[in-house]
Each structure stands twice: as structure tokens, then as C-alpha cells.
Design an enzyme around this catalytic site. Structure first.
Site, PDB file in Angstrom:
ATOM      1  N   ASP A  31      31.669  36.972  27.905  1.00 21.95           N
ATOM      2  CA  ASP A  31      32.885  36.156  28.000  1.00 21.95           C
ATOM      3  C   ASP A  31      33.051  35.399  26.676  1.00 21.95           C
ATOM      4  OD1 ASP A  31      34.829  34.090  28.657  1.00 21.95           O
ATOM      5  OD2 ASP A  31      34.395  34.478  30.762  1.00 21.95           O
ATOM      6  N   GLN A  94      42.429  32.555  39.083  1.00 22.43           N
ATOM      7  CA  GLN A  94      42.393  33.848  38.384  1.00 22.43           C
ATOM      8  C   GLN A  94      43.483  33.871  37.324  1.00 22.43           C
ATOM      9  OE1 GLN A  94      43.040  37.347  40.846  1.00 22.43           O
ATOM     10  NE2 GLN A  94      42.404  38.737  39.219  1.00 22.43           N
ATOM     11  N   HIS A 100      37.414  40.512  38.004  1.00 18.23           N
ATOM     12  CA  HIS A 100      36.259  40.239  37.135  1.00 18.23           C
ATOM     13  C   HIS A 100      35.277  39.298  37.818  1.00 18.23           C
ATOM     14  CE1 HIS A 100      39.607  37.546  36.030  1.00 18.23           C
ATOM     15  NE2 HIS A 100      38.758  36.657  35.545  1.00 18.23           N
ATOM     16  N   PHE A 101      34.011  39.699  37.761  1.00 24.34           N
ATOM     17  CA  PHE A 101      32.915  38.854  38.219  1.00 24.34           C
ATOM     18  C   PHE A 101      32.318  38.146  37.015  1.00 24.34           C
ATOM     19  CE2 PHE A 101      32.979  41.669  41.899  1.00 24.34           C
ATOM     20  CZ  PHE A 101      32.576  40.851  42.942  1.00 24.34           C
ATOM     21  N   HIS A 102      32.117  36.833  37.163  1.00 29.18           N
ATOM     22  CA  HIS A 102      31.414  36.046  36.156  1.00 29.18           C
ATOM     23  C   HIS A 102      29.942  35.941  36.543  1.00 29.18           C
ATOM     24  CE1 HIS A 102      35.119  34.206  34.367  1.00 29.18           C
ATOM     25  NE2 HIS A 102      35.587  34.359  35.586  1.00 29.18           N
TER      26      HIS A 102
END
Lengths: 139, 139
Positions: A31, A94, A100-102
Site C-alpha cells: 500500500d 471503500q 481489496h484486503f488490507h
């Protein structure tokens, strides 16, 4: 056809990224706005906005990759604790309309993700009806 | 042998719950301390503390169930937006030492899960080295 999101452009190499992992179904990279060092994003390759809409095999691939990335981020950062977070919809925060997974390391109480966690209580009758409605929706 | 957690007792029926879903690998039920109506917990049946330690096939089953439960919770509550959250370790706020994913409806900005999201920035050189360390840890 909708315009490509920044994540589809990253997958296609049109926008650079610090790539971490890729397989048939998923792609992972750092990220650029990390909450802590090692903050990683895991996305499906298909440009799907919300988790409930990804195909079953993609959901399975996301699960497998989360486990694998969790371990690798711990090893690489030396930080053992972490959050997994995924947001669906603008109320949930979002921003990019592509699932998307953090994976966010939690080095200390002050660093990483902070949460406002104010639990209510679940009344017995309400819980019974609600669980029944969710079970019905599953089938 | 370590003592059974509350989640293992729930799976084994020693503690009651509002059950939602169960298959070979996973179990889902309503959280008794909901952040919003419909707040659901998804857990592996194996009593494993952290996500990076679940077997690969269980991780895949968790991914499949998250997708399915997300859809069912939306249908049952009428609330479209939601968070998926999973905490590893006490710094991350994990209380029960058994992997659990929260599926938390977000009916409004004030309800559901709130987050402190303060992104930093990722320097190019740092990102390159960090991604390389995580990739190495994967293999």
C-alpha cells in the site's frame, strides 16, 4: 465498459507498484499509504467491486493468500500482530471500487490501525430471528 | 492440552449460540456483542489462534464463507455496506485466542465499526527493499 480502476492498472503494469505476490486469481503489493511498515494489499485480478460478488474460487484464493501473506509480512517486518481489514461500500470507507484486503502490521497500540469498538448486546429473541433470516438468505 | 476457548465450546454445543452456517472446516454465528445488527463471526473449527497458522484448505474455506456470509448478511439486514475484520494478537485487540473474522454491517457513518486511518507514505527505496523481504519470506 467502466473505466479501469487504479488497481486494474497496477495489475496490468500501467501503474508501477511494489509487487509481492501473484497467482492465477490474486495479486498483492505494498500500500502506498501505509498505516504501518509492511502494510500490504491483496486484490482479486477480476475487477469486482464487492466481496460478495467475487466467484467462489476467487474467494478461496483470497483466503489462501491472506494466510500466506500474514506469515510473510510477520517474517519480513518482525512485527507479529496484525489486522486484516476489507471494506465494502462508501459508508465502510471503500474508496477504490475493486475488492481489496488490507494486511496491516500492528507494532504498538499507537501505530497501525485503530478501531472504535463499541459493542451492543444481542437480545435472545432478536438474535433468534436475525440468525434465521441470515440462514434463509444463505439457502 | 490447553483449555478450550469459548469458541470451541460454542462449536461443540457446550455454550449456546445463534448459529448461521457450518461446513467441514468453518462455523458462523451471531456475535453477542454486535457493533451493528447482523454482526457475524466466522471461525475455523480447528482451535488455531492466528490466521497464518491455519491449514491451507481451511484458509480457502474461510475465504469462500466470507463471500457467502457477506451476501446473506446484506439480504437479511437490508444494509449493503460492511466491514470484514480479523485481529491477530493482543496488540491488534484479539481477545479470544481462536481465529475469528468479523462481518460487520455499516448502516451509517456513526454505527458499526469506526476506524482511525492515518496513512503515511511509502518511499521508493524503502518500498523496494520491503517488498523484496516479503517476497523472500513467501518462498
Amino acid at each position: 465498459m467502466t473505466a479501469k480502476t487504479v488497481f486494474s492498472k497496477i495489475i496490468d503494469g500501467e501503474i508501477p507498484c511494489h509487487r509481492i505476490y501473484e497467482d492465477e486469481h490474486v495479486f498483492a503489493f505494498l500500500d502506498v499509504g501505509p498505516l504501518a511498515s509492511g502494510h500490504t494489499l491483496l486484490i482479486p485480478k477480476l475487477p469486482i467491486e464487492r466481496l460478495e460478488d467475487v466467484p467462489e474460487e476467487v474467494a478461496a484464493a483470497l483466503g489462501r493468500a491472506l494466510r500466506m501473506l500474514g506469515r510473510a509480512v510477520i517474517t519480513a517486518t518482525g512485527v507479529r500482530d496484525y489486522h486484516v481489514v476489507q471494506k465494502n461500500g462508501s459508508l465502510a470507507g471503500q474508496v477504490v471500487p475493486h475488492v481489496h484486503f488490507h494486511i496491516i502490521p500492528k507494532p504498538s497500540m499507537k501505530e497501525g490501525l485503530g478501531m472504535r469498538w463499541e459493542p451492543g448486546s444481542l437480545a435472545q429473541a432478536e438474535g433468534g430471528q436475525l440468525a434465521e433470516r441470515i440462514r434463509s438468505a444463505l439457502s
